[in-house]
Design a protein around this motif. Structure first.
Motif, PDB file in Angstrom:
ATOM      1  N   ASN A  16       0.844  -1.181   0.000  1.00  0.00           N
ATOM      2  CA  ASN A  16       0.000   0.000   0.000  1.00  0.00           C
ATOM      3  C   ASN A  16       0.885   1.240   0.000  1.00  0.00           C
ATOM      4  O   ASN A  16       1.983   1.233   0.571  1.00  0.00           O
ATOM      5  N   MET A  17       0.407   2.288  -0.638  1.00  0.00           N
ATOM      6  CA  MET A  17       1.146   3.549  -0.679  1.00  0.00           C
ATOM      7  C   MET A  17       1.508   4.003   0.736  1.00  0.00           C
ATOM      8  O   MET A  17       2.593   4.526   0.969  1.00  0.00           O
ATOM      9  N   SER A  18       0.623   3.749   1.673  1.00  0.00           N
ATOM     10  CA  SER A  18       0.872   4.166   3.062  1.00  0.00           C
ATOM     11  C   SER A  18       2.101   3.479   3.650  1.00  0.00           C
ATOM     12  O   SER A  18       2.756   4.036   4.526  1.00  0.00           O
ATOM     13  N   VAL A  41       2.058  -1.539  -6.315  1.00  0.00           N
ATOM     14  CA  VAL A  41       1.884  -0.501  -5.310  1.00  0.00           C
ATOM     15  C   VAL A  41       0.435  -0.049  -5.441  1.00  0.00           C
ATOM     16  O   VAL A  41      -0.014   0.310  -6.540  1.00  0.00           O
ATOM     17  N   LEU A  42      -0.296  -0.094  -4.347  1.00  0.00           N
ATOM     18  CA  LEU A  42      -1.717   0.254  -4.353  1.00  0.00           C
ATOM     19  C   LEU A  42      -1.956   1.598  -3.676  1.00  0.00           C
ATOM     20  O   LEU A  42      -1.302   1.944  -2.699  1.00  0.00           O
ATOM     21  N   LYS A  43      -2.902   2.340  -4.233  1.00  0.00           N
ATOM     22  CA  LYS A  43      -3.366   3.579  -3.606  1.00  0.00           C
ATOM     23  C   LYS A  43      -4.883   3.473  -3.554  1.00  0.00           C
ATOM     24  O   LYS A  43      -5.530   3.266  -4.587  1.00  0.00           O
ATOM     25  N   ASN A  44      -5.416   3.566  -2.366  1.00  0.00           N
ATOM     26  CA  ASN A  44      -6.856   3.391  -2.155  1.00  0.00           C
ATOM     27  C   ASN A  44      -7.345   2.062  -2.720  1.00  0.00           C
ATOM     28  O   ASN A  44      -8.412   1.960  -3.320  1.00  0.00           O
ATOM     29  N   VAL A  48      -1.345   1.362  -8.801  1.00  0.00           N
ATOM     30  CA  VAL A  48      -0.890   2.598  -9.441  1.00  0.00           C
ATOM     31  C   VAL A  48       0.516   2.459 -10.021  1.00  0.00           C
ATOM     32  O   VAL A  48       0.932   3.270 -10.832  1.00  0.00           O
TER      33      VAL A  48
END
Length: 70
Positions: A16-18, A41-44, A48
């Motif tokens: 996750n981006m976080s 890489v995931l965002k929400n 992405v």
């Protein structure tokens, strides 16, 4: 115990981006590189970007695949 079949396709991991915002970037990227893996890489919850080890990228180039062309 059976040996892992390297030809068997494994689902790509994801981060996750976080995870990158929490100061984990170096650890995540180093692990990916050391183990020659790829990851989304995931965002929400949506992909992405894709991270790929440099060794894997070099193998793609040697195989005639230049991902920068796509």
């Amino acid at each position: 115990m059976e040996k892992e079949d390297k030809t068997k396709k494994q689902p790509m991991e994801f981060y996750n981006m976080s995870d990158f915002l929490r100061g984990q970037s170096s650890k995540l990227i180093t692990g990916l590189s050391d183990e020659d893996r790829t990851a989304f890489v995931l965002k929400n919850g949506k992909p992405v970007a894709v991270l790929i080890s440099h060794e894997r990228y070099e193998r793609l180039l040697k195989a005639g695949i230049d991902i920068t062309e796509y």
